[in-house]
Structure formats: C-alpha cells, structure tokens
Enzyme design. Structure first.
Site: not given
Ligand code: UT7
Length: 310
Positions: A112, A235, A265
């Site tokens: 990215c 980004h 993204n």
């Molecule tokens: O260009 C670079 C590419 N990557 C990025 O920019 C990613 C950077 N990271 C992020 O943007 C965030 O970490 C995410 C959007 C990917 C995730 O958000 P978060 O606030 O960090 O959520 P989390 O990973 O802490 O997950 C919270 C909960 C989890 O459930 P439990 O374990 O708390 O029960 C996940 O399983 O949300 C769950 N979860 C979802 N729920 C519904 C993860 N993905 C999803 C989904 N829909 N799509």
C-alpha cells in the site's frame, strides 16, 4: 529543476459491491464494517479487466492531463502487488500498449506504500536531470487475491488504479521532502499466501503510530509546521487510522481527503485515486501544501510533503 506532479488520472471499475452485498457472503454486518472501517462500498473489477487494463486507462487520463504524449515518457514505474503475471511487469505491458517506445519500465513492490515509493524514485531521476517525464501508477486488483469467505479481509479491499506524471515544476512547487521506511520484522502481519492473510490489530497499531510519525518527519525535513498543511491525503485504509493521522497534525476534518467510504482500501492506488477526486472537487489548489502518507505490507511506509502545482 524540482520534481512535482504535472498530470493525474484514475480508473475505477464500474461494479459497486456494498456492505449489504457482503452480508450475503460472510458473517458480517453493514454496521460493523461502517463503524470499524468507515467503508460503505467498494469497486470490484470484472474478470475481463486485469491490472494492466486498469493501469492503462488511468495512464491515458494522466498523460492527457499532463499534456504530453506517451513517446515523451522516459520511465514507467508501476506500484502493484497484483501484477497480471510475475513477469513481464505490468510496466512493460503498459509501455507497449501506450506506445511509450523511449521509456524504461519496471514494477515496484511496496504494497500500500507503493505509490509513495514510486513517486520518490521518479523524483530522483528528475532532480538529477536524468529524465524529464516519469509515469508512476499505483494499481491493484486485490479482488483476485482476496478470500471471499474470510470476513477479516473480504470487507476491506477494492480494485482501482491511479496515475501521476512526475516532471519538472516551477520554483517553490513540487516535492519538498519525503520519508520512506520499512520494517521486515512485521512481514508476518500482512502477506499473501494464496490469499491475503492479515493480523488486523497489529497492522492497525503500526499504522496509527507510523502515519502520524511520518507526517511530522516530512514537515520537519521541509522546515514546515503543522499549521502550514493545507491538505492531508492519507492512505485510505480505515477511517479510524486516517483520523489518528489527522489528529496528530491537528488538522480540521475538512482538510483531510476521505474517499474510503466509496472505494474501500485500494492499496497502492488509494492515494492517487483520492487526489484525483479532491482535484475534481476543487479541494486541492495550486500552491497548497499537501502531505501524502501511506503504509502497508512489508511492513512499509512513505510520506511526501508537496507544494501543489506545475
Ligand atoms: O493497507 C493496509 C491493510 N490493512 C489494514 O489497514 C488493516 C488495519 N486494521 C484494521 O483496519 C482493523 O484492525 C480491522 C478493521 C481489520 C479490524 O478492526 P478491529 O477494531 O481491530 O477489530 P478486531 O480485529 O479487534 O476484531 C473485533 C471483533 C472480533 O471478534 P471477537 O474476537 O472480539 O469476538 C472479530 O472476529 O470483530 C470480529 N470481526 C468481524 N465482525 C464482523 C472481524 N471482522 C469482522 C467482520 N464483521 N467483517
């Protein structure tokens, strides 16, 4: 001569995939995606459109905007992690299709942050008077390497291309400073096996820290202050990460580009795609001080402070 952006273009696939469409494919909700990422919809390219096609369409627009022909290009750099083939490069396919017979051509892999890397490379050739016109394209067909049954990644990404012609600009304008960086110890947090594998939380923490840090660093290098910034183009990965960078620069909301809700993204293309949108909206004007900042797999990052205009 100082190097700057003398023309831009972009390509966005027609097909829109909304959060509600994704609700039918994985266990997720529009509400979760909006609140955690800010994304509402993304563009997905059809099977018959490959990375080089998207790059080509964006390049035609950029050349037209710059008012130059393909024969005037000295170099083509394509930043992508989703090339049509491992080789030949997308840049070479493009060189042939554009008829850029004079141009050297290669692809650059910095995920990215790829567009930042490409622009900084282009700048070196312009500054040293080696080349006059370098075409830099950020392009991704991430839909091809997305596991559409993995809710951790499927909701985030989109396809697009953004192109810039880098060339000499008038005194005081153009690229004032830059920073590029990499931390291979974080390679395990975001990579492609067959599909994209991501440790979202780790990438999130890194991005929040690095985006703000790099913005401050490029301002310092250019001898400028936070108050001097007219517009921030981060980004477009996640609105919460983008907001953290904006807060670090103490900028009001209207001074940051925000298109992530419409396109998701789009990796290397996200910054040029956003700039084209802001130019069309009249939110980026000549002599504005623009800060662009990206981060991605590698891990990699890059930031540029630029005085807009030719
Ligand atoms: O260009 C670079 C590419 N990557 C990025 O920019 C990613 C950077 N990271 C992020 O943007 C965030 O970490 C995410 C959007 C990917 C995730 O958000 P978060 O606030 O960090 O959520 P989390 O990973 O802490 O997950 C919270 C909960 C989890 O459930 P439990 O374990 O708390 O029960 C996940 O399983 O949300 C769950 N979860 C979802 N729920 C519904 C993860 N993905 C999803 C989904 N829909 N799509």
């Amino acid at each position: 001569m100082n190097a700057g952006i003398i023309g831009m273009g972009r390509y966005l696939p027609e097909r829109i995939v909304t959060n509600h469409d994704l609700e039918k494919m994985v266990d997720t909700s529009d509400e979760w995606i909006r609140t955690r990422t800010g994304i509402e919809e993304r563009r997905i390219a059809s099977d018959d459109i490959d990375t080089s096609d998207m790059a080509y369409f964006s390049a035609l627009e950029a050349l037209k905007d710059a008012g130059i022909t393909a024969e005037e290009l000295d170099l083509i750099i394509v930043a992508t992690v989703t090339p049509d083939h491992p080789f030949p490069s997308v840049a070479c396919l493009l060189q042939e299709r554009l008829g850029a017979t004079k141009a050297a051509a290669f692809d650059c892999s910095a995920a990215c942050a790829g567009f930042m890397y490409g622009v900084v490379m282009a700048k070196q050739f312009i500054d040293t008077n080696t080349y006059k016109h370098v075409l830099v394209i950020g392009v991704e067909k991430l839909s091809r390497i997305t596991d559409w049954s993995d809710r951790n990644t499927a909701v985030l990404f989109g396809d697009a291309a953004g192109a810039a012609v880098i060339g000499p600009v008038s005194e005081g304008r153009g690229i004032l400073s830059f920073e590029l960086g990499a931390d291979g110890t974080g390679a395990k947090h975001l990579y492609q096996d067959e599909y994209i594998i991501m440790n979202g939380r780790e990438v999130f923490k890194f991005a929040v820290r690095q985006m703000g840090e790099s913005c401050i660093n490029v301002l310092e290098k250019a001898g400028l202050k936070k108050e001097d910034v007219d517009f921030l183009v981060p980004h477009q990965a996640n609105i919460r990460i983008m907001e953290a960078a904006r807060e670090r620069l103490e900028l009001p909301e209207e001074k940051m580009s925000k298109v992530v809700h419409k396109y998701g993204n789009t990796s290397a293309s996200s910054i040029p795609v956003a700039i084209v949108e802001e130019l069309q909206n009249g939110r980026i004007k000549d002599d504005d001080l623009i800060v662009m900042v990206g981060f991605g797999g590698g891990l990699t990052w890059g930031a540029i402070a630029l005085r807009w205009g030719r």
